[in-house]
Design an enzyme around this catalytic site. Sequence first.
Site, PDB file in Angstrom:
ATOM      1  N   ASP A 198       9.557  -2.893  -6.039  1.00 48.04           N
ATOM      2  CA  ASP A 198      10.165  -3.945  -6.869  1.00 48.04           C
ATOM      3  C   ASP A 198      11.175  -4.768  -6.077  1.00 48.04           C
ATOM      4  O   ASP A 198      11.233  -5.991  -6.215  1.00 48.04           O
ATOM      5  CB  ASP A 198      10.795  -3.313  -8.117  1.00 48.04           C
ATOM      6  CG  ASP A 198       9.730  -2.665  -8.996  1.00 48.04           C
ATOM      7  OD1 ASP A 198       8.733  -3.337  -9.299  1.00 48.04           O
ATOM      8  OD2 ASP A 198       9.878  -1.481  -9.338  1.00 48.04           O
ATOM      9  N   GLY A 225      -3.365   4.465  -4.668  1.00 50.76           N
ATOM     10  CA  GLY A 225      -4.166   4.978  -5.791  1.00 50.76           C
ATOM     11  C   GLY A 225      -5.065   3.915  -6.392  1.00 50.76           C
ATOM     12  O   GLY A 225      -6.280   4.104  -6.535  1.00 50.76           O
ATOM     13  N   TYR A 276       0.846  -1.191   0.000  1.00 51.63           N
ATOM     14  CA  TYR A 276       0.000   0.000   0.000  1.00 51.63           C
ATOM     15  C   TYR A 276       0.885   1.246   0.000  1.00 51.63           C
ATOM     16  O   TYR A 276       0.844   2.081   0.873  1.00 51.63           O
ATOM     17  CB  TYR A 276      -0.931  -0.025   1.223  1.00 51.63           C
ATOM     18  CG  TYR A 276      -2.128   0.872   1.093  1.00 51.63           C
ATOM     19  CD1 TYR A 276      -3.175   0.559   0.233  1.00 51.63           C
ATOM     20  CD2 TYR A 276      -2.203   2.057   1.834  1.00 51.63           C
ATOM     21  CE1 TYR A 276      -4.266   1.397   0.108  1.00 51.63           C
ATOM     22  CE2 TYR A 276      -3.293   2.894   1.719  1.00 51.63           C
ATOM     23  CZ  TYR A 276      -4.314   2.550   0.855  1.00 51.63           C
ATOM     24  OH  TYR A 276      -5.412   3.386   0.734  1.00 51.63           O
ATOM     25  N   GLY A 277       1.734   1.315  -1.036  1.00 49.43           N
ATOM     26  CA  GLY A 277       2.567   2.504  -1.227  1.00 49.43           C
ATOM     27  C   GLY A 277       1.860   3.414  -2.214  1.00 49.43           C
ATOM     28  O   GLY A 277       0.626   3.519  -2.224  1.00 49.43           O
ATOM     29  N   GLY A 288      -0.377   1.248  -4.592  1.00 49.58           N
ATOM     30  CA  GLY A 288      -1.373   0.531  -3.793  1.00 49.58           C
ATOM     31  C   GLY A 288      -2.478   1.463  -3.340  1.00 49.58           C
ATOM     32  O   GLY A 288      -3.671   1.152  -3.463  1.00 49.58           O
ATOM     33  N   GLU A 309      17.772  30.953 -16.909  1.00 43.15           N
ATOM     34  CA  GLU A 309      18.021  30.524 -18.292  1.00 43.15           C
ATOM     35  C   GLU A 309      18.081  29.002 -18.441  1.00 43.15           C
ATOM     36  O   GLU A 309      18.115  28.488 -19.543  1.00 43.15           O
ATOM     37  CB  GLU A 309      19.331  31.129 -18.801  1.00 43.15           C
ATOM     38  CG  GLU A 309      19.285  32.627 -18.999  1.00 43.15           C
ATOM     39  CD  GLU A 309      18.305  33.069 -20.068  1.00 43.15           C
ATOM     40  OE1 GLU A 309      17.950  32.265 -20.952  1.00 43.15           O
ATOM     41  OE2 GLU A 309      17.867  34.241 -20.011  1.00 43.15           O
ATOM     42  N   GLU A 336      13.061   6.691 -17.363  1.00 46.98           N
ATOM     43  CA  GLU A 336      13.234   7.419 -16.101  1.00 46.98           C
ATOM     44  C   GLU A 336      14.704   7.766 -15.855  1.00 46.98           C
ATOM     45  O   GLU A 336      15.012   8.782 -15.248  1.00 46.98           O
ATOM     46  CB  GLU A 336      12.622   6.656 -14.919  1.00 46.98           C
ATOM     47  CG  GLU A 336      13.249   5.327 -14.602  1.00 46.98           C
ATOM     48  CD  GLU A 336      12.296   4.352 -13.904  1.00 46.98           C
ATOM     49  OE1 GLU A 336      11.106   4.643 -13.781  1.00 46.98           O
ATOM     50  OE2 GLU A 336      12.770   3.278 -13.482  1.00 46.98           O
ATOM     51  N   HIS A 344       4.491  -3.465 -13.139  1.00 47.81           N
ATOM     52  CA  HIS A 344       5.803  -3.250 -13.751  1.00 47.81           C
ATOM     53  C   HIS A 344       6.289  -4.623 -14.215  1.00 47.81           C
ATOM     54  O   HIS A 344       6.078  -5.622 -13.510  1.00 47.81           O
ATOM     55  CB  HIS A 344       6.746  -2.682 -12.691  1.00 47.81           C
ATOM     56  CG  HIS A 344       7.957  -1.983 -13.218  1.00 47.81           C
ATOM     57  ND1 HIS A 344       8.185  -1.737 -14.557  1.00 47.81           N
ATOM     58  CD2 HIS A 344       9.033  -1.444 -12.577  1.00 47.81           C
ATOM     59  CE1 HIS A 344       9.321  -1.086 -14.698  1.00 47.81           C
ATOM     60  NE2 HIS A 344       9.863  -0.903 -13.524  1.00 47.81           N
ATOM     61  N   GLN A 395       9.297  -7.163  -3.883  1.00 52.15           N
ATOM     62  CA  GLN A 395       8.705  -8.294  -4.622  1.00 52.15           C
ATOM     63  C   GLN A 395       9.689  -9.448  -4.685  1.00 52.15           C
ATOM     64  O   GLN A 395       9.323 -10.615  -4.532  1.00 52.15           O
ATOM     65  CB  GLN A 395       8.320  -7.860  -6.037  1.00 52.15           C
ATOM     66  CG  GLN A 395       7.128  -6.922  -6.074  1.00 52.15           C
ATOM     67  CD  GLN A 395       6.796  -6.440  -7.467  1.00 52.15           C
ATOM     68  OE1 GLN A 395       7.196  -7.041  -8.462  1.00 52.15           O
ATOM     69  NE2 GLN A 395       6.030  -5.358  -7.562  1.00 52.15           N
TER      70      GLN A 395
HETATM   71  N1  LIG Z   1       5.368   4.811  -7.950  1.00 53.87           N
HETATM   72  C1  LIG Z   1       5.158   4.939  -9.259  1.00 53.87           C
HETATM   73  O1  LIG Z   1       5.150   6.048  -9.803  1.00 53.87           O
HETATM   74  C2  LIG Z   1       4.878   3.725 -10.118  1.00 53.87           C
HETATM   75  C3  LIG Z   1       4.327   3.908 -11.386  1.00 53.87           C
HETATM   76  C4  LIG Z   1       4.012   2.808 -12.145  1.00 53.87           C
HETATM   77  C5  LIG Z   1       4.295   1.543 -11.653  1.00 53.87           C
HETATM   78  N2  LIG Z   1       4.869   1.380 -10.433  1.00 53.87           N
HETATM   79  C6  LIG Z   1       5.117   0.017  -9.949  1.00 53.87           C
HETATM   80  O2  LIG Z   1       4.154  -0.284  -8.954  1.00 53.87           O
HETATM   81  C7  LIG Z   1       4.717  -1.189  -7.995  1.00 53.87           C
HETATM   82  C8  LIG Z   1       4.595  -0.594  -6.633  1.00 53.87           C
HETATM   83  O3  LIG Z   1       5.391   0.571  -6.579  1.00 53.87           O
HETATM   84  P1  LIG Z   1       5.149   1.745  -5.527  1.00 53.87           P
HETATM   85  O4  LIG Z   1       5.949   2.912  -6.008  1.00 53.87           O
HETATM   86  O5  LIG Z   1       3.694   1.909  -5.269  1.00 53.87           O
HETATM   87  O6  LIG Z   1       5.862   1.117  -4.242  1.00 53.87           O
HETATM   88  P2  LIG Z   1       6.145   1.835  -2.893  1.00 53.87           P
HETATM   89  O7  LIG Z   1       5.428   3.150  -2.800  1.00 53.87           O
HETATM   90  O8  LIG Z   1       7.602   1.828  -2.682  1.00 53.87           O
HETATM   91  O9  LIG Z   1       5.394   0.832  -1.898  1.00 53.87           O
HETATM   92  C9  LIG Z   1       6.056  -0.129  -1.287  1.00 53.87           C
HETATM   93  C10 LIG Z   1       5.096  -1.062  -0.543  1.00 53.87           C
HETATM   94  O10 LIG Z   1       5.850  -2.236  -0.365  1.00 53.87           O
HETATM   95  C11 LIG Z   1       5.848  -2.558   1.020  1.00 53.87           C
HETATM   96  N3  LIG Z   1       7.113  -3.209   1.370  1.00 53.87           N
HETATM   97  C12 LIG Z   1       8.370  -2.745   1.172  1.00 53.87           C
HETATM   98  N4  LIG Z   1       9.265  -3.648   1.594  1.00 53.87           N
HETATM   99  C13 LIG Z   1       8.550  -4.712   2.072  1.00 53.87           C
HETATM  100  C14 LIG Z   1       8.895  -5.959   2.625  1.00 53.87           C
HETATM  101  N5  LIG Z   1      10.163  -6.335   2.765  1.00 53.87           N
HETATM  102  N6  LIG Z   1       7.886  -6.779   2.996  1.00 53.87           N
HETATM  103  C15 LIG Z   1       6.594  -6.434   2.859  1.00 53.87           C
HETATM  104  N7  LIG Z   1       6.210  -5.258   2.322  1.00 53.87           N
HETATM  105  C16 LIG Z   1       7.183  -4.418   1.946  1.00 53.87           C
HETATM  106  C17 LIG Z   1       5.685  -1.226   1.748  1.00 53.87           C
HETATM  107  O11 LIG Z   1       5.134  -1.494   3.002  1.00 53.87           O
HETATM  108  P3  LIG Z   1       5.695  -0.823   4.334  1.00 53.87           P
HETATM  109  O12 LIG Z   1       5.026   0.501   4.461  1.00 53.87           O
HETATM  110  O13 LIG Z   1       5.293  -1.801   5.342  1.00 53.87           O
HETATM  111  O14 LIG Z   1       7.175  -0.676   4.160  1.00 53.87           O
HETATM  112  C18 LIG Z   1       4.691  -0.523   0.813  1.00 53.87           C
HETATM  113  O15 LIG Z   1       3.383  -0.896   1.119  1.00 53.87           O
HETATM  114  C19 LIG Z   1       6.171  -1.413  -8.439  1.00 53.87           C
HETATM  115  O16 LIG Z   1       6.230  -2.554  -9.228  1.00 53.87           O
HETATM  116  C20 LIG Z   1       6.467  -0.176  -9.263  1.00 53.87           C
HETATM  117  O17 LIG Z   1       7.493  -0.367 -10.207  1.00 53.87           O
HETATM  118  C21 LIG Z   1       5.144   2.437  -9.649  1.00 53.87           C
END
Ligand SMILES: NC(=O)c1ccc[n+]([C@@H]2O[C@H](COP(=O)([O-])OP(=O)(O)OC[C@H]3O[C@@H](n4cnc5c(N)ncnc54)[C@H](OP(=O)(O)O)[C@@H]3O)[C@@H](O)[C@H]2O)c1
Length: 407
Positions: free
Chosen positions: A159, A103, A97-98, A101, A303, A271, A183, A162
Amino acid sequence: MSSKMLRTAARAARNARIATAPSEKRAFSALAKAAIARPTIAATTRVASGVASVEARRGLKQINFGGTEETVYERADWPREKLLDYFKNDTLALIGYGSQGHGQGLNLRDNGLNVIVGVRKDGASWQQAIDDGWVPGTNLFDVNEAINKGTIVMNLLSDAAQSETWPQIKPLLTEGKTLYFSHGFSPVFKDLTKVDTPKNIDVILVAPKGSGRTVRTLFKEGRGINSSYAVWQDVTGKAEEKAQALAVAVGSGYVYKTTFEREVHSDLYGERGCLMGGIHGMFLAQYEVLRERGHSPSEAFNETVEEATQSLYPLIGKYGMDYMYDACSTTARRGALDWSPRFKDALKPVFNQLYDSVLDGSETKRSLEFNSQKDYREKFEKELQEIRDLEIWRVGKEVRKLRPENN
Ligand SMILES: NC(=O)c1ccc[n+]([C@@H]2O[C@H](COP(=O)([O-])OP(=O)(O)OC[C@H]3O[C@@H](n4cnc5c(N)ncnc54)[C@H](OP(=O)(O)O)[C@@H]3O)[C@@H](O)[C@H]2O)c1
């Protein structure tokens, strides 16, 4: 940029803003008028603009993008009632739920679909989900429990996470479930990520072309973000249709067909290039030369960054590169047209190196190594602080305060 050129650009921008008033006399050249009149892909009849032609049929659109036919789907093909019916037997288990998640999850919930969230209980996301109205034990669970309950498992962990959590997640992905990513990173670079998806389930992707915050904001405004979708594995014969439906369900407007490989290669490349890394490098190089040649900080910043982001880039975004050239002084145009190929020639080898580095997995390896370190947030924050401390961005802070809208 000369003040004359700035005035010309400002005038063009102003004219562009008032261009919708039919009685207004406009000071556009024929080219600028053509740019304004250019149809969008929302057009419902066949148009021949010389840029894109749209075959308006419900279901799919064959769009000619500058000579290449591509397939695009649209939100109107999946109205809410159809989505509710299509997913009536499904539980969408959104894991993580980052940014995405949040959105995608809230959009799915507002669309009335049966969605639950799975995150670790000791992380920041758990509380964030509660703050957004997800209820522990009802539609908020830990990761394993959510996957067990879900029929469509939406892996929206970062990522690196995952890859880290895959040994725990994989055994829960039993036959009949669908695995969804935003992704292509994890499955495409499976030699590095170790995300080897089970052979007996559908694996699909919907990648919004923007941050999760934008996914949510556009949805709330009644619009949809553009996304791409792809199929990695189609076991049921329904994977493609499911991906299209999910794309709309999470808040997409137009949906472009791609493959997992093409999605991840272009995304990592873009990116690092023009979207973020390349443009930052170019700003720094130009600014440093101006400063070394005796220009004041404010002049160097104006500029390099301010006129770019405030005046010229919005014109490119709205009406195209030709319009931007046309909106500037003859002096500026001539110089920019002459120098553009030199920059292209100088930079193309770097872009090729970058693409190779994406293709051979070096970028993935670097990302996994860095982002799976326990203290990666602290290290990242240190790097951000270094950027904040650069003279160019300290100057930017002051220049922004002087913008007309801040006075
Ligand atoms: N952000 C973008 O602009 C964007 C755009 C298009 C696609 N994507 C893709 O969407 C996917 C999600 O990206 P995001 O940017 O939404 O990710 P994010 O904001 O970094 O969210 C990370 C999530 O992963 C959890 N997490 C991190 N480490 C963990 C672990 N070891 N065990 C369990 N949970 C863990 C975090 O929970 P905690 O709070 O508990 O750490 C959080 O809920 C990726 O594949 C990314 O490439 C992202």
